[in-house]
Design a protein around this motif. Structure first.
Motif, PDB file in Angstrom:
ATOM      1  N   GLY A  97       3.763   2.100  -7.147  1.00 46.04           N
ATOM      2  CA  GLY A  97       2.771   1.019  -7.811  1.00 46.04           C
ATOM      3  C   GLY A  97       3.025  -0.347  -7.382  1.00 46.04           C
ATOM      4  N   ARG A  98       3.672  -0.415  -5.922  1.00 44.76           N
ATOM      5  CA  ARG A  98       4.215  -1.763  -5.555  1.00 44.76           C
ATOM      6  C   ARG A  98       3.285  -2.064  -4.249  1.00 44.76           C
ATOM      7  NH1 ARG A  98      10.576  -1.422  -5.927  1.00 44.76           N
ATOM      8  NH2 ARG A  98      10.248  -3.688  -5.547  1.00 44.76           N
ATOM      9  N   ILE A  99       3.433  -3.165  -3.633  1.00 45.90           N
ATOM     10  CA  ILE A  99       2.758  -3.853  -2.430  1.00 45.90           C
ATOM     11  C   ILE A  99       3.527  -3.480  -1.345  1.00 45.90           C
ATOM     12  CG2 ILE A  99       1.800  -5.754  -1.498  1.00 45.90           C
ATOM     13  CD1 ILE A  99       1.018  -6.835  -4.085  1.00 45.90           C
ATOM     14  N   VAL A 111      -0.430   5.949   6.131  1.00 44.29           N
ATOM     15  CA  VAL A 111       0.688   5.800   5.059  1.00 44.29           C
ATOM     16  C   VAL A 111      -0.059   6.175   3.716  1.00 44.29           C
ATOM     17  CG1 VAL A 111       1.724   4.130   3.596  1.00 44.29           C
ATOM     18  CG2 VAL A 111       1.881   3.925   6.257  1.00 44.29           C
ATOM     19  N   ALA A 112      -1.241   5.542   3.468  1.00 48.71           N
ATOM     20  CA  ALA A 112      -1.807   5.783   2.182  1.00 48.71           C
ATOM     21  C   ALA A 112      -2.067   7.462   1.832  1.00 48.71           C
ATOM     22  CB  ALA A 112      -3.373   5.246   2.028  1.00 48.71           C
ATOM     23  N   THR A 113      -2.160   8.224   2.737  1.00 49.25           N
ATOM     24  CA  THR A 113      -2.418   9.613   2.678  1.00 49.25           C
ATOM     25  C   THR A 113      -1.200  10.538   1.727  1.00 49.25           C
ATOM     26  OG1 THR A 113      -1.378  10.454   4.582  1.00 49.25           O
ATOM     27  CG2 THR A 113      -3.596   9.897   4.574  1.00 49.25           C
ATOM     28  N   LEU A 114      -0.056   9.711   1.994  1.00 41.89           N
ATOM     29  CA  LEU A 114       1.113  10.376   1.459  1.00 41.89           C
ATOM     30  C   LEU A 114       1.310  10.265  -0.187  1.00 41.89           C
ATOM     31  CD1 LEU A 114       3.783   9.128   3.954  1.00 41.89           C
ATOM     32  CD2 LEU A 114       2.963  11.617   3.606  1.00 41.89           C
ATOM     33  N   PRO A 115       0.785   8.899  -0.831  1.00 43.39           N
ATOM     34  CA  PRO A 115       1.019   8.812  -2.180  1.00 43.39           C
ATOM     35  C   PRO A 115      -0.324   9.317  -2.927  1.00 43.39           C
ATOM     36  CG  PRO A 115       0.613   6.619  -1.085  1.00 43.39           C
ATOM     37  CD  PRO A 115       1.275   7.689  -0.133  1.00 43.39           C
ATOM     38  N   VAL A 116      -1.561   9.207  -1.803  1.00 45.33           N
ATOM     39  CA  VAL A 116      -2.638  10.006  -2.534  1.00 45.33           C
ATOM     40  C   VAL A 116      -2.742  11.378  -2.823  1.00 45.33           C
ATOM     41  CG1 VAL A 116      -5.097  10.199  -1.706  1.00 45.33           C
ATOM     42  CG2 VAL A 116      -4.198   8.117  -1.601  1.00 45.33           C
ATOM     43  N   TYR A 117      -2.062  11.917  -1.694  1.00 42.58           N
ATOM     44  CA  TYR A 117      -1.999  13.414  -1.858  1.00 42.58           C
ATOM     45  C   TYR A 117      -1.093  13.828  -3.077  1.00 42.58           C
ATOM     46  CZ  TYR A 117      -0.136  18.185  -1.090  1.00 42.58           C
ATOM     47  OH  TYR A 117       0.214  19.734  -1.042  1.00 42.58           O
ATOM     48  N   VAL A 128      -9.168   5.420  -3.951  1.00 46.14           N
ATOM     49  CA  VAL A 128      -8.733   4.501  -2.657  1.00 46.14           C
ATOM     50  C   VAL A 128      -9.904   3.591  -2.626  1.00 46.14           C
ATOM     51  CG1 VAL A 128      -8.164   4.606  -0.436  1.00 46.14           C
ATOM     52  CG2 VAL A 128      -7.620   6.538  -1.575  1.00 46.14           C
ATOM     53  N   VAL A 129      -9.414   2.119  -2.909  1.00 50.52           N
ATOM     54  CA  VAL A 129     -10.335   0.942  -2.992  1.00 50.52           C
ATOM     55  C   VAL A 129     -10.219   0.419  -1.433  1.00 50.52           C
ATOM     56  CG1 VAL A 129     -10.816  -0.856  -4.166  1.00 50.52           C
ATOM     57  CG2 VAL A 129      -9.554   1.021  -5.319  1.00 50.52           C
ATOM     58  N   ALA A 206      -4.209   4.370  -8.099  1.00 53.28           N
ATOM     59  CA  ALA A 206      -5.295   3.780  -7.194  1.00 53.28           C
ATOM     60  C   ALA A 206      -4.593   3.082  -5.864  1.00 53.28           C
ATOM     61  CB  ALA A 206      -6.385   2.762  -7.799  1.00 53.28           C
ATOM     62  N   ILE A 207      -4.791   3.303  -4.567  1.00 48.88           N
ATOM     63  CA  ILE A 207      -4.422   2.733  -3.570  1.00 48.88           C
ATOM     64  C   ILE A 207      -5.435   1.587  -3.264  1.00 48.88           C
ATOM     65  CG2 ILE A 207      -3.946   2.837  -1.254  1.00 48.88           C
ATOM     66  CD1 ILE A 207      -1.644   4.453  -3.003  1.00 48.88           C
TER      67      ILE A 207
END
Length: 323
Positions: A97-99, A111-117, A128-129, A206-207
């Motif tokens: 949950g950090r930047i 990169v976002a695919t990892l935490p999203v999955y 995903v915003v 959310a990302i």
């Protein structure tokens, strides 16, 4: 001087945090050799295995190394893109949950695919915003291939979608959309009379892409839903005739940076005389103050065909960030 010396000896806070994540990166890398020989079906079946383990009491953090390794292996096969160590670190930061600040070309979308999955495994939905409809549609189609091969559903929220289509997209495991679409759907849901009419479900994870733009720059513009007015439009015409009688800097002051207008004493007197009221700030006349403020802003801060357009007899506000 002392801070620089300590940083040289112990490293900066950022260096120490990245160093603390390296053992997990090594665990993910160690799993790669065992996943490479698996068939695509066996790799996809890992998703159901992870879900069962979550139901049995394991946490997302427990599953993180294996889930990241599975996501990377499927990405290598289907997208021809393999996550580098720096991208694994970025994924872990986002999961917390950090930047994560990454340079252009370092593959933020991947990169976002990892935490999203990982977070989609809970079945509670992941948002995903993005900053515009084009990116939402592009990323949902591009990265959606990866998620679908892993057995997850993907939806996208764009402006022209109807409520049933939005509801279906929100009930997917992963939903792409812009901050405005997510925000307005939330506001509209709060105006519904029955829960069954709402399109969104609970907000889980959310990302946010381009977080500085969305949470700082665009956050200065509030999301407002307007409705039909029940009062007479005569009041608008009367106040519109008042505005040319007021002199800038004498009767009112404009703060262009804050995009606000403040009436001065002389302006208040002119308004009271023109509108035939004794005290403009009497609670009975507060709506007049509001309309005067808005009319002054419209005349001094908004330019036609730049800040707004008139089309088919309707005023359309132009979003200064997305156009």
């Amino acid at each position: 001087m002392l801070t620089q010396l300590l940083n040289l000896i112990f490293g900066s806070k950022n260096d120490r945090e990245i160093k603390a994540l390296m053992p997990i990166v090594q665990r993910i890398n160690a799993l790669e050799a065992g996943l490479t020989p698996l068939s695509e079906q066996a790799l996809a079946d890992k998703t159901q295995e992870f879900k069962k383990r979550l139901a049995a009491g394991e946490t997302l953090d427990d599953l993180l190394p294996e889930a990241f390794a599975v996501c990377r292996e499927m990405s290598r096969r289907k997208l021809n893109m393999r996550h580098f160590d720096v991208q694994l670190i970025g994924g872990m930061i986002l999961h917390k949950g950090r930047i994560a600040e990454m340079k252009t070309g370092e593959g933020k979308t991947l990169v976002a695919t990892l935490p999203v999955y990982l977070n989609a495994l809970e079945g509670k939905g992941v948002h995903v915003v993005t900053v515009n409809d084009y990116l939402a549609r592009r990323d949902a189609e591009w990265m959606g291939k990866l998620y679908k091969f892993l057995g997850l559903s993907v939806g996208v929220i764009i402006h022209e979608k109807s409520d049933p289509e939005r509801r279906q997209a929100y009930h997917c495991d992963i939903t792409y959309g812009t901050n405005n679409e997510f925000g307005f759907d939330y506001l509209r849901d709060n105006m519904k009379f029955q829960l069954a009419q709402c399109v969104q479900r609970g907000h889980n994870f959310a990302i946010v892409d381009e977080v500085d733009s969305i949470l700082i720059d665009e956050a200065r513009t509030p999301l407002i839903i307007s409705g039909p007015s029940e009062e007479s439009t005569d009041k608008y015409y009367r106040i519109d005739k008042l505005i040319p009688r007021l002199v800038r800097e004498e009767d009112f002051k404009v703060d262009e940076k804050a995009r606000s207008v403040v009436l001065q004493e002389s302006g208040i007197e002119k308004a009271e005389k023109f509108l035939g009221v004794d005290n403009l700030y009497d609670p009975r006349h507060m709506d007049l103050v509001h309309h005067i403020q808005q009319a002054l802003k419209a005349h001094t801060l908004f330019t036609r065909d730049k800040d707004y357009m008139v089309k088919d007899g309707q005023v359309i506000i132009v979003d200064e960030f997305t156009g």
